[in-house]
Design an enzyme around this catalytic site. Sequence first.
Site, PDB file in Angstrom:
ATOM      1  N   CYS A 262      -1.084   2.948 -10.184  1.00 19.12           N
ATOM      2  CA  CYS A 262      -2.057   2.031  -9.747  1.00 19.12           C
ATOM      3  C   CYS A 262      -3.568   2.340  -9.922  1.00 19.12           C
ATOM      4  O   CYS A 262      -3.716   1.272  -9.894  1.00 19.12           O
ATOM      5  CB  CYS A 262      -1.517   1.959  -8.099  1.00 19.12           C
ATOM      6  SG  CYS A 262      -0.402   1.499  -7.635  1.00 19.12           S
TER       7      CYS A 262
ATOM      8  N   PHE B 252       0.627  -1.207   0.019  1.00 18.15           N
ATOM      9  CA  PHE B 252      -0.130   0.153   0.318  1.00 18.15           C
ATOM     10  C   PHE B 252       0.767   0.854   0.141  1.00 18.15           C
ATOM     11  O   PHE B 252       0.627   1.607   0.934  1.00 18.15           O
ATOM     12  CB  PHE B 252      -0.647  -0.197   1.040  1.00 18.15           C
ATOM     13  CG  PHE B 252      -1.514  -1.175   0.931  1.00 18.15           C
ATOM     14  CD1 PHE B 252      -2.830  -1.517   0.455  1.00 18.15           C
ATOM     15  CD2 PHE B 252      -1.567  -2.493   2.091  1.00 18.15           C
ATOM     16  CE1 PHE B 252      -3.318  -2.362   0.566  1.00 18.15           C
ATOM     17  CE2 PHE B 252      -2.586  -3.290   2.513  1.00 18.15           C
ATOM     18  CZ  PHE B 252      -3.765  -3.375   1.011  1.00 18.15           C
TER      19      PHE B 252
HETATM   20  C1  UDX Z   1      -2.478   4.832  -4.975  1.00 23.51           C
HETATM   21  C2  UDX Z   1      -1.908   4.046  -3.163  1.00 23.51           C
HETATM   22  O1  UDX Z   1      -2.003   5.555  -2.484  1.00 23.51           O
HETATM   23  C3  UDX Z   1      -1.588   3.043  -2.863  1.00 23.51           C
HETATM   24  O2  UDX Z   1      -1.326   2.888  -1.357  1.00 23.51           O
HETATM   25  C4  UDX Z   1      -1.319   1.987  -3.191  1.00 23.51           C
HETATM   26  O3  UDX Z   1      -0.288   1.132  -2.690  1.00 23.51           O
HETATM   27  C5  UDX Z   1      -0.823   2.539  -4.960  1.00 23.51           C
HETATM   28  O4  UDX Z   1      -1.918   3.401  -5.607  1.00 23.51           O
HETATM   29  P1  UDX Z   1       0.245   6.878  -5.306  1.00 23.51           P
HETATM   30  O5  UDX Z   1      -0.758   5.882  -6.462  1.00 23.51           O
HETATM   31  O6  UDX Z   1       1.077   6.822  -5.387  1.00 23.51           O
HETATM   32  O7  UDX Z   1      -0.716   5.849  -4.504  1.00 23.51           O
HETATM   33  O8  UDX Z   1      -0.552   7.153  -5.164  1.00 23.51           O
HETATM   34  P2  UDX Z   1      -1.491   8.253  -4.652  1.00 23.51           P
HETATM   35  O9  UDX Z   1      -1.302   9.566  -3.682  1.00 23.51           O
HETATM   36  O10 UDX Z   1      -2.853   7.613  -3.779  1.00 23.51           O
HETATM   37  O11 UDX Z   1      -2.031   9.247  -5.292  1.00 23.51           O
HETATM   38  C6  UDX Z   1      -3.532   9.027  -6.328  1.00 23.51           C
HETATM   39  C7  UDX Z   1      -3.435  10.201  -7.113  1.00 23.51           C
HETATM   40  O12 UDX Z   1      -4.333  10.502  -6.606  1.00 23.51           O
HETATM   41  C8  UDX Z   1      -2.826  11.249  -7.517  1.00 23.51           C
HETATM   42  O13 UDX Z   1      -2.784  11.288  -9.465  1.00 23.51           O
HETATM   43  C9  UDX Z   1      -2.750  12.687  -6.698  1.00 23.51           C
HETATM   44  O14 UDX Z   1      -2.984  13.466  -7.589  1.00 23.51           O
HETATM   45  C10 UDX Z   1      -4.941  11.928  -6.801  1.00 23.51           C
HETATM   46  N1  UDX Z   1      -5.491  12.239  -5.484  1.00 23.51           N
HETATM   47  C11 UDX Z   1      -5.052  12.005  -4.300  1.00 23.51           C
HETATM   48  C12 UDX Z   1      -5.951  13.482  -5.235  1.00 23.51           C
HETATM   49  O15 UDX Z   1      -6.746  14.672  -6.720  1.00 23.51           O
HETATM   50  N2  UDX Z   1      -7.235  13.681  -4.513  1.00 23.51           N
HETATM   51  C13 UDX Z   1      -6.499  13.261  -3.520  1.00 23.51           C
HETATM   52  O16 UDX Z   1      -6.941  13.842  -2.358  1.00 23.51           O
HETATM   53  C14 UDX Z   1      -5.569  12.521  -3.429  1.00 23.51           C
END
Ligand code: UDX
Length: 436
Positions: free
Chosen positions: A263, A152
């Site tokens: 992811c 995660f």
């Molecule tokens: C995610 C999960 O959080 C992690 O637990 C999993 O194992 C892999 O996928 P990650 O893809 O590295 O991690 O980034 P994350 O911080 O979760 O953000 C994902 C996307 O959502 C980004 O594009 C981010 O900008 C977007 N996001 C996130 C939003 O637009 N709003 C939010 O409030 C949070």
Amino acid sequence: MRVVMLGAGYVGLVSGACFADFGHTVVCVDSAAKKIEDLQEGRIPIYEPGLDALVAENVRQNRLSFTTNLAEAIKTADAIFIAVGTPSRRGDGFADLSYVYQAARDIAQNATGPIVVVTKSTVPVGTGDEVERIVKELRPDIEITVASNPEFLREGAAIIDFKRPDRIVVGANDPRAAAVIGEIYRPLYLNQAPIIVTSRRTAELTKYAANAFLATKITFINEIADLCERVGADVQEVARGIGLDNRIGRKFLHAGPGYGGSCFPKDTLALVKTAQDCGTPVRIVEAVVAVNDQRKRAMARKVIQACRGSVRGKRIAVLGLTFKPDTDDMRDAPSLSIIAGLQDAGASIIAYDPEGIRQAKALLSDVIYADDAYSCAQEADAIVIITEWNAFRALDLNRLREVMRDPILVDLRNVYPRTEAEKNGFKYTGVGIGMR
Ligand code: UDX
């Protein structure tokens, strides 16, 4: 414990370095000889804060090493983690499991004694059963057990996520496998990280359910943001107002240009496909996937609207290209669709990103790259913030405006309050910040 990490990509490398830092002896194995050569010489192929120092220290302590030779590495291992890629299969969106199955065959062919195989790669429910079938068929002579231990990790915060996890999920149908994995994570007991031991299938599904739920949360607030713009409400206040309810929680309620990365897009799609195949479609997640896809392109229309209806012949400055800050990862980044949409509408694009330019160059065409935010804004008709890097959070707005042709700021991450932007002479557009 002696651990082998099969696959020295993002997950394998971070997990391997962290296990070594716990005190285990870890060998990362990858068939890509160039990658292994780079790692042996101290070059880290990805950008992740703190990873270079963690790798260097554990190599120095002789706890972490890199090789292409699986046969040698596996000889003394207690457990071998499969951490190879599971990309979306071209055409149908199912997870491509060919690397996982190849890893299973390689393990079986090289195993010399009893070993626990742990799948860390994100794999659809039932993949562990198939991995078990493969290894048992090839090596009926050896006791090989197969477990699941999904990761995660957030890019940009992966080391802290690994060392201070909210929980560790272990899917093991056999107590020996659960005990070996428990021993590997034992250094975390001090922090009281909860370890949830489930069946293998439950663990596999837990990972998809977690990512799909988070993607749903983001998509929900993004749609509420659109509604806020229509009715003159403020999505940041709505998010705070609902997020303080403990049942909802404040995290993952930041409205923006849509989620991207390695992811969420791939895992939501894979879950949709698995559920359809099982005859129990997850319609909410289907809607999330569709809404998020459309949103990225819709953000280009938002910029065009902010530029008084046309960007033809205009110079648009883009700040931030990666799918989120603190990574150089461009996979499914909203910037790709937004820039393409603006170029299709006749804009020329100049962009700056603190870490992502090298990766962006391979994916974007006809983009000029600047060395910093201020040179990016030079002579621009509008500036668009797509990724909320720290470097963009305290810009001198007055200085920025002075070098621009037209003071239009489209802030797709709500980094700046409208009042501050307007005080500095900008015409401001945020996400979900309606005006009445
Ligand atoms: C995610 C999960 O959080 C992690 O637990 C999993 O194992 C892999 O996928 P990650 O893809 O590295 O991690 O980034 P994350 O911080 O979760 O953000 C994902 C996307 O959502 C980004 O594009 C981010 O900008 C977007 N996001 C996130 C939003 O637009 N709003 C939010 O409030 C949070």
